[in-house]
Design a protein around this motif. Structure first.
Motif, PDB file in Angstrom:
ATOM      1  N   TYR A   1      60.964-115.858 -12.855  1.00 29.97           N
ATOM      2  CA  TYR A   1      60.085-114.976 -12.092  1.00 29.97           C
ATOM      3  C   TYR A   1      58.752-114.668 -12.764  1.00 29.97           C
ATOM      4  O   TYR A   1      57.905-114.013 -12.157  1.00 29.97           O
ATOM      5  CB  TYR A   1      60.808-113.643 -11.809  1.00 29.97           C
ATOM      6  CG  TYR A   1      62.129-113.809 -11.126  1.00 29.97           C
ATOM      7  CD1 TYR A   1      62.195-114.177  -9.780  1.00 29.97           C
ATOM      8  CD2 TYR A   1      63.325-113.622 -11.819  1.00 29.97           C
ATOM      9  CE1 TYR A   1      63.423-114.333  -9.149  1.00 29.97           C
ATOM     10  CE2 TYR A   1      64.549-113.773 -11.190  1.00 29.97           C
ATOM     11  CZ  TYR A   1      64.593-114.138  -9.856  1.00 29.97           C
ATOM     12  OH  TYR A   1      65.804-114.290  -9.227  1.00 29.97           O
TER      13      TYR A   1
ATOM     14  N   ARG B 128      65.007-114.713 -17.100  1.00 30.82           N
ATOM     15  CA  ARG B 128      64.292-113.984 -16.046  1.00 30.82           C
ATOM     16  C   ARG B 128      62.798-114.322 -16.065  1.00 30.82           C
ATOM     17  O   ARG B 128      62.172-114.481 -15.021  1.00 30.82           O
ATOM     18  CB  ARG B 128      64.505-112.475 -16.211  1.00 30.82           C
ATOM     19  CG  ARG B 128      63.929-111.684 -15.037  1.00 30.82           C
ATOM     20  CD  ARG B 128      64.219-110.213 -15.114  1.00 30.82           C
ATOM     21  NE  ARG B 128      63.743-109.549 -13.904  1.00 30.82           N
ATOM     22  CZ  ARG B 128      64.447-109.395 -12.796  1.00 30.82           C
ATOM     23  NH1 ARG B 128      65.698-109.841 -12.757  1.00 30.82           N
ATOM     24  NH2 ARG B 128      63.924-108.805 -11.731  1.00 30.82           N
TER      25      ARG B 128
ATOM     26  N   TRP C 129      66.742-112.173 -20.792  1.00 32.72           N
ATOM     27  CA  TRP C 129      65.315-111.879 -20.642  1.00 32.72           C
ATOM     28  C   TRP C 129      64.503-113.177 -20.531  1.00 32.72           C
ATOM     29  O   TRP C 129      63.595-113.280 -19.703  1.00 32.72           O
ATOM     30  CB  TRP C 129      64.825-111.040 -21.819  1.00 32.72           C
ATOM     31  CG  TRP C 129      65.310-109.625 -21.784  1.00 32.72           C
ATOM     32  CD1 TRP C 129      66.483-109.140 -22.288  1.00 32.72           C
ATOM     33  CD2 TRP C 129      64.636-108.496 -21.212  1.00 32.72           C
ATOM     34  NE1 TRP C 129      66.582-107.796 -22.060  1.00 32.72           N
ATOM     35  CE2 TRP C 129      65.463-107.364 -21.415  1.00 32.72           C
ATOM     36  CE3 TRP C 129      63.421-108.330 -20.555  1.00 32.72           C
ATOM     37  CZ2 TRP C 129      65.109-106.096 -20.978  1.00 32.72           C
ATOM     38  CZ3 TRP C 129      63.061-107.062 -20.123  1.00 32.72           C
ATOM     39  CH2 TRP C 129      63.894-105.966 -20.327  1.00 32.72           C
TER      40      TRP C 129
ATOM     41  N   ASP D 253      59.457-107.041 -20.562  1.00 32.28           N
ATOM     42  CA  ASP D 253      59.679-108.440 -20.934  1.00 32.28           C
ATOM     43  C   ASP D 253      58.481-109.037 -21.670  1.00 32.28           C
ATOM     44  O   ASP D 253      58.558-110.143 -22.196  1.00 32.28           O
ATOM     45  CB  ASP D 253      60.025-109.293 -19.711  1.00 32.28           C
ATOM     46  CG  ASP D 253      58.961-109.271 -18.626  1.00 32.28           C
ATOM     47  OD1 ASP D 253      57.878-108.718 -18.858  1.00 32.28           O
ATOM     48  OD2 ASP D 253      59.238-109.812 -17.528  1.00 32.28           O
TER      49      ASP D 253
ATOM     50  N   TYR E 264      58.772-107.672 -15.607  1.00 35.20           N
ATOM     51  CA  TYR E 264      60.009-106.908 -15.456  1.00 35.20           C
ATOM     52  C   TYR E 264      60.111-105.854 -16.556  1.00 35.20           C
ATOM     53  O   TYR E 264      59.806-106.108 -17.723  1.00 35.20           O
ATOM     54  CB  TYR E 264      61.206-107.855 -15.528  1.00 35.20           C
ATOM     55  CG  TYR E 264      62.541-107.177 -15.367  1.00 35.20           C
ATOM     56  CD1 TYR E 264      62.933-106.639 -14.153  1.00 35.20           C
ATOM     57  CD2 TYR E 264      63.421-107.087 -16.442  1.00 35.20           C
ATOM     58  CE1 TYR E 264      64.167-106.025 -14.002  1.00 35.20           C
ATOM     59  CE2 TYR E 264      64.662-106.486 -16.303  1.00 35.20           C
ATOM     60  CZ  TYR E 264      65.025-105.948 -15.085  1.00 35.20           C
ATOM     61  OH  TYR E 264      66.246-105.341 -14.934  1.00 35.20           O
TER      62      TYR E 264
END
Length: 391
Positions: A74, A70, A67, A90, A78
């Motif tokens: 990004y 990510r 997590w 997230d 998410y």
């Protein structure tokens, strides 16, 4: 205070001339800490090789680490919908670690996952240094060294080798508490605010700083200039946590969005109801000995907290430690994560460190004790990391 007693020199006020916390003074603690963590990592590598597993992937490529990576790559946004219809967002993960992962991966030719692991390891050393500084300030150099080493061999110490937030948070908390003990209030508040961007358990650190400032002001033992700095530090301290909660609120369009996101993950505060049900479920289930073991573990935890009070732990350390324990126990989160959540409560180890550091204690006894604990911690860590569930 000599290392024979944890209490003789303890108060919530700093000593007139605290010893320096430089790298030379901390070197034995850092070397000892690095040695026990290297042993734990070696045990994991050996166990992983026997099972044909990728040990590195277990440290930076599973569970919460994914997590954070990510988010680093990004940004936020998410979500995962589970079969029961609940949504994991997230936004439950605080931003400092992924921000650092992104910064490192942009400056160096490494991915965010590798950056997270490097940050975790460096933060672990910074945490050990800060833990030593606090222990040496409170109970003497020898106790400070052993406090850092014992933190490196606690049962959940394997998390200190992962791309998780525990080491980063503990480093910020330890140095913030050290600043409080030395009346460096603005530094303490700033570090506390950064901790509030790292983990929700920063509320315990905010409470430690706020309560200490309030008590010192009521006692009127601060100069006017120091009192102003203390108030400023107390005001700055919660800004990290509050700032992130405000960010989630704006992003979701709800003032309670942060708590809603955490509740969707099962992290809502229930006052310990889930913990009680878990213990009772084991006592009345097919393996009641597990329930007895849980009660014994909780009893041990309460006994150590009582020792910290009895031996005169300084006020900010007491409030912080009790706060971390309470925050870890009153939520409805996955039970297996609770020991990990309590790992930043390093002052719990002070009574043991002081007892081990007594001048009458032979060096061979200390070395054998530490080695045995390191082996046990390493084996437990390998067993946990090579299992199926998250720590």
């Amino acid at each position: 205070m000599s290392d024979q007693s944890v209490s003789a020199r303890r108060s919530d006020r700093p000593r007139t001339a605290p010893p320096p916390s430089g790298i030379a003074r901390a070197a034995p603690a850092l070397l000892g800490y690095a040695a026990v963590r290297a042993l734990g990592t070696a045990i994991l590598l050996a166990a992983a090789a026997v099972q044909g597993e990728d040990a590195l992937h277990r440290l930076n490529g599973r569970w919460d680490s994914v997590w954070y990576v990510r988010i680093a790559e990004y940004g936020y946004g998410y979500e995962v919908m589970l079969p029961d219809g609940s949504v994991h967002s997230d936004l439950a993960f605080f931003p400092l670690l992924p921000a650092l992962e992104r910064a490192v991966s942009e400056m160096l030719p490494v991915g965010a996952a590798t950056a997270g692991l490097a940050i975790g390891w460096l933060a672990a050393l910074a945490a050990a240094w800060g833990i030593h500084a606090v222990g040496a300030h409170v109970a003497g150099q020898r106790t400070g060294v052993l406090l850092a080493v014992l933190w490196g061999v606690c049962p959940t110490a394997f998390v200190q080798s992962m791309a998780y937030t525990e080491t980063l948070f503990t480093a910020l908390a330890a140095w913030s508490l050290y600043a409080v003990l030395n009346d460096r209030w603005i530094a303490a508040g700033t570090l506390c605010a950064l901790a509030g961007l790292t983990r929700p358990s920063a509320v315990a650190l905010v409470a430690a700083l706020g309560v200490t400032v309030l008590v010192r002001l009521l006692r009127r033992d601060l100069t006017r200039r120091t009192a102003v700095g203390a108030v400023v530090g107390a005001v700055v301290a919660p800004l990290g946590w509050l700032g992130y909660a405000a960010f989630v609120a704006v992003r979701r369009g709800s003032p309670t969005a942060y708590f809603e996101v955490q509740a969707a993950w099962g992290n809502e505060i229930d006052g310990g109801v889930a913990l009680a049900r878990f213990v009772v479920g084991h006592l009345t289930g097919p393996d009641p000995l597990a329930g007895v073991g849980l009660i014994a573990a909780l009893g041990l935890l309460l006994w150590v907290l009582w020792l910290c009070v009895k031996q005169g732990l300084p006020l900010p350390l007491l409030v912080y430690t009790a706060g971390i324990v309470v925050v870890s126990l009153v939520g409805a989160a996955y039970f297996g994560s609770r020991p990990r959540l309590m790992m930043p409560a390093f002052p719990l180890l002070l009574p043991a460190a002081a007892a081990l550091a007594r001048p009458a204690r032979r060096s061979v006894v200390i070395v054998v004790t530490v080695v045995l604990l390191a082996l046990a911690s390493g084996v437990y860590g390998a067993f946990t990391l090579l299992g199926t569930g998250p720590p």
